[in-house]
Write a protein that holds these residues in place. Structure first.
Motif, PDB file in Angstrom:
ATOM      1  N   ALA A  77       0.920  -1.173  -0.006  1.00  0.00           N
ATOM      2  CA  ALA A  77       0.061   0.010   0.112  1.00  0.00           C
ATOM      3  C   ALA A  77       0.795   1.330   0.101  1.00  0.00           C
ATOM      4  O   ALA A  77       0.412   2.281  -0.804  1.00  0.00           O
ATOM      5  N   ALA A  78       1.906   1.285   0.801  1.00  0.00           N
ATOM      6  CA  ALA A  78       2.967   2.410   0.800  1.00  0.00           C
ATOM      7  C   ALA A  78       3.415   2.586  -0.570  1.00  0.00           C
ATOM      8  O   ALA A  78       3.843   3.913  -1.056  1.00  0.00           O
ATOM      9  N   ALA A  79       3.886   1.504  -1.023  1.00  0.00           N
ATOM     10  CA  ALA A  79       4.541   1.632  -2.511  1.00  0.00           C
ATOM     11  C   ALA A  79       3.438   2.162  -3.561  1.00  0.00           C
ATOM     12  O   ALA A  79       3.871   2.920  -4.321  1.00  0.00           O
ATOM     13  N   THR A  80       2.401   1.723  -3.303  1.00  0.00           N
ATOM     14  CA  THR A  80       1.335   2.062  -4.344  1.00  0.00           C
ATOM     15  C   THR A  80       1.097   3.703  -4.032  1.00  0.00           C
ATOM     16  O   THR A  80       0.943   4.375  -5.098  1.00  0.00           O
ATOM     17  N   CYS A  81       1.047   4.072  -2.809  1.00  0.00           N
ATOM     18  CA  CYS A  81       0.601   5.341  -2.555  1.00  0.00           C
ATOM     19  C   CYS A  81       1.916   6.379  -3.139  1.00  0.00           C
ATOM     20  O   CYS A  81       1.653   7.411  -3.902  1.00  0.00           O
ATOM     21  N   ARG A  82       2.953   5.760  -2.790  1.00  0.00           N
ATOM     22  CA  ARG A  82       4.473   6.705  -3.287  1.00  0.00           C
ATOM     23  C   ARG A  82       4.312   6.807  -4.802  1.00  0.00           C
ATOM     24  O   ARG A  82       4.476   7.868  -5.324  1.00  0.00           O
ATOM     25  N   HIS A  83       4.048   5.731  -5.522  1.00  0.00           N
ATOM     26  CA  HIS A  83       3.670   5.811  -6.960  1.00  0.00           C
ATOM     27  C   HIS A  83       2.727   7.009  -7.259  1.00  0.00           C
ATOM     28  O   HIS A  83       2.996   7.952  -8.209  1.00  0.00           O
ATOM     29  N   LEU A  84       1.441   6.958  -6.761  1.00  0.00           N
ATOM     30  CA  LEU A  84       0.696   7.851  -6.970  1.00  0.00           C
ATOM     31  C   LEU A  84       1.086   9.288  -6.638  1.00  0.00           C
ATOM     32  O   LEU A  84       0.755  10.287  -7.704  1.00  0.00           O
ATOM     33  N   GLU A  85       1.534   9.397  -5.621  1.00  0.00           N
ATOM     34  CA  GLU A  85       2.115  10.596  -5.232  1.00  0.00           C
ATOM     35  C   GLU A  85       3.098  11.338  -6.086  1.00  0.00           C
ATOM     36  O   GLU A  85       3.089  12.568  -6.172  1.00  0.00           O
ATOM     37  N   THR A  86       3.918  10.449  -6.642  1.00  0.00           N
ATOM     38  CA  THR A  86       5.197  10.819  -7.362  1.00  0.00           C
ATOM     39  C   THR A  86       4.646  11.083  -8.843  1.00  0.00           C
ATOM     40  O   THR A  86       5.399  12.093  -9.369  1.00  0.00           O
ATOM     41  N   PHE A  87       3.957  10.270  -9.365  1.00  0.00           N
ATOM     42  CA  PHE A  87       3.819  10.348 -10.879  1.00  0.00           C
ATOM     43  C   PHE A  87       2.349  10.692 -11.489  1.00  0.00           C
ATOM     44  O   PHE A  87       2.194  11.011 -12.469  1.00  0.00           O
ATOM     45  N   TRP A  88       1.277  10.981 -10.433  1.00  0.00           N
ATOM     46  CA  TRP A  88       0.039  11.374 -10.939  1.00  0.00           C
ATOM     47  C   TRP A  88      -0.054  12.847 -10.623  1.00  0.00           C
ATOM     48  O   TRP A  88       0.516  13.430  -9.659  1.00  0.00           O
ATOM     49  N   ALA A  89      -0.762  13.500 -11.595  1.00  0.00           N
ATOM     50  CA  ALA A  89      -1.024  14.984 -11.261  1.00  0.00           C
ATOM     51  C   ALA A  89      -1.921  15.314 -10.218  1.00  0.00           C
ATOM     52  O   ALA A  89      -2.718  14.109 -10.055  1.00  0.00           O
ATOM     53  N   ARG A  90      -1.877  16.448  -9.447  1.00  0.00           N
ATOM     54  CA  ARG A  90      -2.846  16.846  -8.575  1.00  0.00           C
ATOM     55  C   ARG A  90      -4.109  16.217  -8.709  1.00  0.00           C
ATOM     56  O   ARG A  90      -4.928  15.999  -7.953  1.00  0.00           O
ATOM     57  N   SER A  91      -4.668  16.848  -9.968  1.00  0.00           N
ATOM     58  CA  SER A  91      -6.114  16.668 -10.135  1.00  0.00           C
ATOM     59  C   SER A  91      -6.558  15.407 -10.324  1.00  0.00           C
ATOM     60  O   SER A  91      -7.584  14.746  -9.777  1.00  0.00           O
ATOM     61  N   MET A  92      -5.656  14.389 -10.794  1.00  0.00           N
ATOM     62  CA  MET A  92      -6.076  12.804 -10.756  1.00  0.00           C
ATOM     63  C   MET A  92      -6.032  12.495  -9.241  1.00  0.00           C
ATOM     64  O   MET A  92      -6.915  11.636  -8.977  1.00  0.00           O
ATOM     65  N   LYS A  93      -5.055  12.653  -8.356  1.00  0.00           N
ATOM     66  CA  LYS A  93      -4.991  12.412  -7.110  1.00  0.00           C
ATOM     67  C   LYS A  93      -6.294  12.982  -6.358  1.00  0.00           C
ATOM     68  O   LYS A  93      -6.917  12.086  -5.714  1.00  0.00           O
ATOM     69  N   GLN A  94      -6.798  14.119  -6.662  1.00  0.00           N
ATOM     70  CA  GLN A  94      -7.848  14.548  -5.942  1.00  0.00           C
ATOM     71  C   GLN A  94      -9.133  14.111  -6.506  1.00  0.00           C
ATOM     72  O   GLN A  94     -10.210  13.408  -5.689  1.00  0.00           O
TER      73      GLN A  94
END
Length: 81
Positions: free
Chosen positions: A30-47
């Motif tokens: 879960a932490a690795a997946t979170c880091r991936h999303l946090e690093t590579f996804w645009a803010r709008s995608m994360k929101q």
């Protein structure tokens, strides 16, 4: 963003979680997946992805859901302090 785009974000998140989860402890995955999303996804995608947590019909896998919850917690901490 349309519901179809939400479905696509959820599908991609499930794939990332499955790929990063192989053979790992659930919290590490879960932490690795979170880091991936946090690093590579645009803010709008994360929101948008975090907003899907409120929907009961969001088809996030348990691992992906845990990762998105971690992401939401991290972003909330960053904006509050």
């Amino acid at each position: 963003m349309s519901s179809n785009q939400d479905t696509h974000l959820i599908h991609m998140t499930n794939q990332i979680a499955a790929n990063l989860g192989g053979g790992r402890d659930e919290e590490m995955a879960a932490a690795a997946t979170c880091r991936h999303l946090e690093t590579f996804w645009a803010r709008s995608m994360k929101q948008r992805l975090i907003a899907t947590l409120e929907r009961e019909d969001a088809a996030l896998s348990p691992l992906a859901k845990r990762a998105v919850n971690l992401l939401a917690e991290r972003l909330a901490r960053r904006h509050s302090g």
